[in-house]
Scaffold this active site. Structure first.
Site, PDB file in Angstrom:
ATOM      1  N   ARG A   1       5.206   1.392   1.733  1.00  0.00           N
ATOM      2  CA  ARG A   1       5.985   1.065   2.931  1.00  0.00           C
ATOM      3  C   ARG A   1       5.548  -0.200   3.651  1.00  0.00           C
ATOM      4  O   ARG A   1       6.270  -0.697   4.505  1.00  0.00           O
ATOM      5  CB  ARG A   1       5.957   2.261   3.891  1.00  0.00           C
ATOM      6  CG  ARG A   1       6.727   3.434   3.330  1.00  0.00           C
ATOM      7  CD  ARG A   1       6.604   4.691   4.152  1.00  0.00           C
ATOM      8  NE  ARG A   1       7.340   5.762   3.487  1.00  0.00           N
ATOM      9  CZ  ARG A   1       6.882   6.470   2.477  1.00  0.00           C
ATOM     10  NH1 ARG A   1       5.669   6.239   2.013  1.00  0.00           N
ATOM     11  NH2 ARG A   1       7.611   7.403   1.907  1.00  0.00           N
TER      12      ARG A   1
ATOM     13  N   ASP B   1      -3.088   6.719  -9.361  1.00  0.00           N
ATOM     14  CA  ASP B   1      -3.795   5.622 -10.025  1.00  0.00           C
ATOM     15  C   ASP B   1      -5.128   6.011 -10.654  1.00  0.00           C
ATOM     16  O   ASP B   1      -5.757   5.168 -11.328  1.00  0.00           O
ATOM     17  CB  ASP B   1      -4.000   4.454  -9.035  1.00  0.00           C
ATOM     18  CG  ASP B   1      -4.718   4.883  -7.750  1.00  0.00           C
ATOM     19  OD1 ASP B   1      -5.551   5.805  -7.806  1.00  0.00           O
ATOM     20  OD2 ASP B   1      -4.432   4.275  -6.701  1.00  0.00           O
TER      21      ASP B   1
ATOM     22  N   HIS C   1       0.789  14.172  -6.844  1.00  0.00           N
ATOM     23  CA  HIS C   1       1.943  13.485  -7.438  1.00  0.00           C
ATOM     24  C   HIS C   1       1.706  13.114  -8.895  1.00  0.00           C
ATOM     25  O   HIS C   1       2.390  12.244  -9.430  1.00  0.00           O
ATOM     26  CB  HIS C   1       2.287  12.242  -6.607  1.00  0.00           C
ATOM     27  CG  HIS C   1       2.750  12.570  -5.222  1.00  0.00           C
ATOM     28  ND1 HIS C   1       2.933  11.632  -4.235  1.00  0.00           N
ATOM     29  CD2 HIS C   1       3.082  13.759  -4.647  1.00  0.00           C
ATOM     30  CE1 HIS C   1       3.333  12.232  -3.117  1.00  0.00           C
ATOM     31  NE2 HIS C   1       3.424  13.512  -3.351  1.00  0.00           N
TER      32      HIS C   1
ATOM     33  N   CYS D   1       5.066  14.782 -23.066  1.00  0.00           N
ATOM     34  CA  CYS D   1       6.327  14.991 -23.769  1.00  0.00           C
ATOM     35  C   CYS D   1       7.060  16.131 -23.078  1.00  0.00           C
ATOM     36  O   CYS D   1       6.505  17.221 -22.908  1.00  0.00           O
ATOM     37  CB  CYS D   1       6.065  15.335 -25.240  1.00  0.00           C
ATOM     38  SG  CYS D   1       7.603  15.806 -26.093  1.00  0.00           S
TER      39      CYS D   1
HETATM   40  P1  CNA Z   1       2.492   4.862   2.432  1.00  0.00           P
HETATM   41  O1  CNA Z   1       3.530   5.622   3.164  1.00  0.00           O
HETATM   42  O2  CNA Z   1       2.864   3.600   1.743  1.00  0.00           O
HETATM   43  O3  CNA Z   1       1.329   4.596   3.517  1.00  0.00           O
HETATM   44  C1  CNA Z   1       0.185   3.868   3.215  1.00  0.00           C
HETATM   45  C2  CNA Z   1      -0.553   3.643   4.519  1.00  0.00           C
HETATM   46  O4  CNA Z   1      -1.785   3.007   4.199  1.00  0.00           O
HETATM   47  C3  CNA Z   1       0.191   2.732   5.497  1.00  0.00           C
HETATM   48  O5  CNA Z   1       0.363   3.415   6.741  1.00  0.00           O
HETATM   49  C4  CNA Z   1      -0.722   1.502   5.671  1.00  0.00           C
HETATM   50  O6  CNA Z   1      -0.817   1.080   7.021  1.00  0.00           O
HETATM   51  C5  CNA Z   1      -2.051   2.041   5.200  1.00  0.00           C
HETATM   52  N1  CNA Z   1      -2.916   1.046   4.562  1.00  0.00           N
HETATM   53  C6  CNA Z   1      -2.560   0.070   3.683  1.00  0.00           C
HETATM   54  N2  CNA Z   1      -3.660  -0.600   3.274  1.00  0.00           N
HETATM   55  C7  CNA Z   1      -4.720  -0.026   3.925  1.00  0.00           C
HETATM   56  C8  CNA Z   1      -6.105  -0.289   3.919  1.00  0.00           C
HETATM   57  N3  CNA Z   1      -6.656  -1.250   3.180  1.00  0.00           N
HETATM   58  N4  CNA Z   1      -6.915   0.485   4.691  1.00  0.00           N
HETATM   59  C9  CNA Z   1      -6.386   1.470   5.471  1.00  0.00           C
HETATM   60  N5  CNA Z   1      -5.071   1.752   5.509  1.00  0.00           N
HETATM   61  C10 CNA Z   1      -4.243   1.016   4.734  1.00  0.00           C
HETATM   62  O7  CNA Z   1       1.763   5.751   1.331  1.00  0.00           O
HETATM   63  P2  CNA Z   1       1.450   7.294   1.332  1.00  0.00           P
HETATM   64  O8  CNA Z   1       0.407   7.487   0.317  1.00  0.00           O
HETATM   65  O9  CNA Z   1       1.274   7.858   2.677  1.00  0.00           O
HETATM   66  O10 CNA Z   1       2.856   7.844   0.791  1.00  0.00           O
HETATM   67  C11 CNA Z   1       2.884   8.655  -0.207  1.00  0.00           C
HETATM   68  C12 CNA Z   1       3.482   8.045  -1.486  1.00  0.00           C
HETATM   69  C13 CNA Z   1       2.976   6.695  -1.865  1.00  0.00           C
HETATM   70  C14 CNA Z   1       3.082   8.919  -2.603  1.00  0.00           C
HETATM   71  O11 CNA Z   1       4.241   9.323  -3.262  1.00  0.00           O
HETATM   72  C15 CNA Z   1       2.229   8.083  -3.550  1.00  0.00           C
HETATM   73  O12 CNA Z   1       2.341   8.560  -4.857  1.00  0.00           O
HETATM   74  C16 CNA Z   1       2.792   6.744  -3.399  1.00  0.00           C
HETATM   75  N6  CNA Z   1       2.044   5.551  -3.871  1.00  0.00           N
HETATM   76  C17 CNA Z   1       0.878   5.649  -4.541  1.00  0.00           C
HETATM   77  C18 CNA Z   1       0.230   4.494  -4.972  1.00  0.00           C
HETATM   78  C19 CNA Z   1      -1.061   4.644  -5.747  1.00  0.00           C
HETATM   79  O13 CNA Z   1      -1.208   5.570  -6.540  1.00  0.00           O
HETATM   80  N7  CNA Z   1      -2.037   3.766  -5.517  1.00  0.00           N
HETATM   81  C20 CNA Z   1       0.760   3.240  -4.720  1.00  0.00           C
HETATM   82  C21 CNA Z   1       1.981   3.170  -4.019  1.00  0.00           C
HETATM   83  C22 CNA Z   1       2.618   4.337  -3.602  1.00  0.00           C
END
Ligand code: CNA
Length: 253
Positions: free
Chosen positions: A36, A105, A122, A130
């Site tokens: 987001r 990840d 997730h 498969c």
């Molecule tokens: P999100 O809704 O994207 O929120 C991420 C939050 O992390 C945001 O509020 C940011 O402000 C905060 N943020 C970003 N960088 C930093 C940092 N360096 N330090 C502290 N805070 C930070 O993601 P959520 O995980 O809440 O939402 C759930 C989704 C995202 C799930 O379905 C995941 O599978 C999915 N996702 C996962 C990955 C991964 O596996 N790395 C990547 C992208 C999305």
């Protein structure tokens, strides 16, 4: 900010029943964008391509996901950052009941968290399954074998349809990690949220369960979260920076 970190360090010192709950924000400093934030995944890809219905019906949608894997090596080759490592160190100190993650990840395990202590709500991009015979394959091995092909390969064992072992939109969460996560949220004395906006349900209900059962809730997140008002400590800073400060302070005792 330092007062808040001191308060969190005190909460960590007071208990050996910490449950850690992580989201995409814990991995952005490893080079994996979150969903987001500006420049995040949803500003570059269409969520409609990631529904289970579309995946099952459309060879084009399946190929798009395969190409997504090929085109985003940072998802598979990323290395843990100090936030993942700090979380693994808390476990090594005997302070952690479990790590619940929304991430796909595998970076907690790469950082040294014990695999059975990490509950992936997730799924994981590290595996491909498969849908016909349930065989499981290591993603990197499938990519090494079939990466030159732009089309999703078929299962080597039965010829069935392969799918990354991640939860697509419209799919139920895997029951065991979900059950364990709920149990952990009730068992926690301190729930430490790292890098999640806490807007995705049912995972976002975890802070509510923990709080209702008497746990303290601490949040380390750059942006606002849906649970800021209910939390005992909210630290709006980089997860790697805060976890490093916490680790240094605890190692110094
Ligand atoms: P999100 O809704 O994207 O929120 C991420 C939050 O992390 C945001 O509020 C940011 O402000 C905060 N943020 C970003 N960088 C930093 C940092 N360096 N330090 C502290 N805070 C930070 O993601 P959520 O995980 O809440 O939402 C759930 C989704 C995202 C799930 O379905 C995941 O599978 C999915 N996702 C996962 C990955 C991964 O596996 N790395 C990547 C992208 C999305």
């Amino acid at each position: 900010m330092n007062n808040k970190i001191d308060r969190l360090i005190t909460l960590i010192r007071e208990t050996d029943k910490i449950v850690i709950f992580t989201g995409a924000g814990v991995s952005t400093e490893s080079g994996i964008p979150d969903f987001r934030s500006p420049g995040g995944v949803w500003s570059r890809f269409d969520p409609a391509d990631f529904t289970i219905e579309r995946y099952l019906k459309s060879p084009e949608a399946r190929d798009k996901q395969w190409q997504f894997l090929l085109a985003n090596p940072e998802l598979r080759l990323a290395q843990p950052n100090p936030a993942h490592i700090g979380i693994a160190k808390l476990e090594a100190m005997g302070k952690v009941l479990g790590v619940i993650t929304q991430n796909i990840d595998g970076l907690h395990q790469k950082a040294g968290s014990t695999p059975r202590m990490v509950h992936e709500l997730h799924g994981t991009l590290e595996r491909i399954i498969c849908l016909n015979c349930s065989a499981k394959f290591i993603t990197n091995e499938v990519l090494a074998q079939h990466g030159a092909c732009q089309h999703l390969p078929a299962c080597d064992a039965c010829g069935g349809m392969l799918k990354p072992d991640v939860v697509l939109f419209g799919e139920a969460l895997p029951p065991l990690p979900l059950k364990t996560a709920t149990q952990l949220s009730f068992a926690a004395e301190l729930l430490l949220v790292v890098g999640s906006s806490l807007v995705v349900y049912p995972a976002a209900s975890i802070p509510f369960h923990a709080k209702r059962n008497g746990a303290k809730v601490a949040i380390i997140n750059l942006g606002e979260t849906a649970f800021d008002d209910g939390a005992d400590v909210v630290i709006n800073d980089y997860a790697s920076k805060v976890m490093t400060t916490i680790g240094e302070s605890l190692e110094g005792c």
